[in-house]
Design a protein around this motif. Structure first.
Motif, PDB file in Angstrom:
ATOM      1  N   GLY A  76       1.048  -1.115   0.188  1.00  0.00           N
ATOM      2  CA  GLY A  76      -0.084  -0.070   0.071  1.00  0.00           C
ATOM      3  C   GLY A  76       0.794   1.358   0.048  1.00  0.00           C
ATOM      4  N   PHE A  77       1.746   1.034   0.717  1.00  0.00           N
ATOM      5  CA  PHE A  77       2.605   2.483   0.864  1.00  0.00           C
ATOM      6  C   PHE A  77       3.431   2.603  -0.511  1.00  0.00           C
ATOM      7  CE2 PHE A  77       7.222   3.479   1.388  1.00  0.00           C
ATOM      8  CZ  PHE A  77       7.378   4.942   1.614  1.00  0.00           C
ATOM      9  N   VAL A  78       4.173   1.723  -1.174  1.00  0.00           N
ATOM     10  CA  VAL A  78       4.588   1.816  -2.483  1.00  0.00           C
ATOM     11  C   VAL A  78       3.824   2.227  -3.513  1.00  0.00           C
ATOM     12  CG1 VAL A  78       5.943   0.552  -4.168  1.00  0.00           C
ATOM     13  CG2 VAL A  78       6.508   0.046  -1.796  1.00  0.00           C
ATOM     14  N   GLY A  79       2.570   1.529  -3.550  1.00  0.00           N
ATOM     15  CA  GLY A  79       1.651   1.794  -4.425  1.00  0.00           C
ATOM     16  C   GLY A  79       1.155   3.357  -4.415  1.00  0.00           C
ATOM     17  N   ALA A  80       0.821   3.771  -2.946  1.00  0.00           N
ATOM     18  CA  ALA A  80       0.399   5.229  -2.888  1.00  0.00           C
ATOM     19  C   ALA A  80       1.635   5.966  -3.143  1.00  0.00           C
ATOM     20  CB  ALA A  80       0.214   5.305  -1.303  1.00  0.00           C
ATOM     21  N   CYS A  81       2.764   5.750  -3.082  1.00  0.00           N
ATOM     22  CA  CYS A  81       4.116   6.639  -3.516  1.00  0.00           C
ATOM     23  C   CYS A  81       3.778   6.681  -5.291  1.00  0.00           C
ATOM     24  CB  CYS A  81       5.199   5.992  -3.111  1.00  0.00           C
ATOM     25  SG  CYS A  81       5.582   6.283  -1.162  1.00  0.00           S
ATOM     26  N   LEU A  82       3.619   5.616  -5.833  1.00  0.00           N
ATOM     27  CA  LEU A  82       3.512   5.553  -7.109  1.00  0.00           C
ATOM     28  C   LEU A  82       2.279   6.336  -7.712  1.00  0.00           C
ATOM     29  CD1 LEU A  82       4.287   1.988  -8.030  1.00  0.00           C
ATOM     30  CD2 LEU A  82       5.767   3.991  -8.486  1.00  0.00           C
ATOM     31  N   LEU A  83       1.444   6.427  -6.970  1.00  0.00           N
ATOM     32  CA  LEU A  83       0.018   7.145  -7.228  1.00  0.00           C
ATOM     33  C   LEU A  83       0.226   8.745  -7.251  1.00  0.00           C
ATOM     34  CD1 LEU A  83      -2.895   5.018  -6.148  1.00  0.00           C
ATOM     35  CD2 LEU A  83      -2.275   5.350  -8.423  1.00  0.00           C
ATOM     36  N   ILE A  84       0.948   8.992  -6.205  1.00  0.00           N
ATOM     37  CA  ILE A  84       1.378  10.393  -5.848  1.00  0.00           C
ATOM     38  C   ILE A  84       2.248  11.035  -6.934  1.00  0.00           C
ATOM     39  CG2 ILE A  84       2.316  12.039  -4.330  1.00  0.00           C
ATOM     40  CD1 ILE A  84       1.271  10.210  -2.159  1.00  0.00           C
ATOM     41  N   PHE A  85       3.206  10.118  -7.268  1.00  0.00           N
ATOM     42  CA  PHE A  85       3.985  10.492  -8.285  1.00  0.00           C
ATOM     43  C   PHE A  85       3.369  10.693  -9.856  1.00  0.00           C
ATOM     44  CE2 PHE A  85       7.043   9.132 -11.726  1.00  0.00           C
ATOM     45  CZ  PHE A  85       7.920  10.112 -11.607  1.00  0.00           C
ATOM     46  N   ILE A  86       2.634   9.685 -10.160  1.00  0.00           N
ATOM     47  CA  ILE A  86       1.936   9.904 -11.370  1.00  0.00           C
ATOM     48  C   ILE A  86       0.815  11.032 -11.281  1.00  0.00           C
ATOM     49  CG2 ILE A  86      -0.098   8.862 -12.668  1.00  0.00           C
ATOM     50  CD1 ILE A  86       1.445   5.909 -11.836  1.00  0.00           C
ATOM     51  N   PHE A  87       0.174  11.105 -10.068  1.00  0.00           N
ATOM     52  CA  PHE A  87      -0.554  12.326  -9.968  1.00  0.00           C
ATOM     53  C   PHE A  87       0.031  13.537 -10.354  1.00  0.00           C
ATOM     54  CE2 PHE A  87      -2.678  15.740  -7.373  1.00  0.00           C
ATOM     55  CZ  PHE A  87      -3.993  15.657  -8.074  1.00  0.00           C
TER      56      PHE A  87
END
Length: 82
Positions: A66-77
């Motif tokens: 969840g942490f890594v996925g959320a970081c990726l989503l923030i980066f993409i956003f």
């Protein structure tokens, strides 16, 4: 994972990602980012053969995913927003 556990772990994962990425999203967005991030990254890992099946209870792996996925989503956003 139960709904309540997913919300708690997702919120924690989203909050950690928010702190590491230096963003200010708010509690609800942290929960959403943590849960969606874990789902998206779990699916990607399973497609590549690296992921394991989802467990029925809390696991440290779910928090990390969840942490890594959320970081990726923030980066993409951030990429899309610019």
């Amino acid at each position: 994972m139960g709904w309540l556990a997913a919300i708690i772990v997702g919120g924690l994962a989203g909050w950690l990602a928010e702190k590491v990425m230096g963003s200010d999203m708010g509690l609800l967005m942290n929960i959403i980012l943590g849960i969606v991030g874990a789902i998206v990254l779990s699916l990607l890992l399973q497609l590549t053969g690296l992921g394991a099946g989802a467990g029925a209870s809390f696991s440290f792996a779910y928090l990390i995913t969840g942490f890594v996925g959320a970081c990726l989503l923030i980066f993409i956003f951030r990429l899309v927003r610019r």
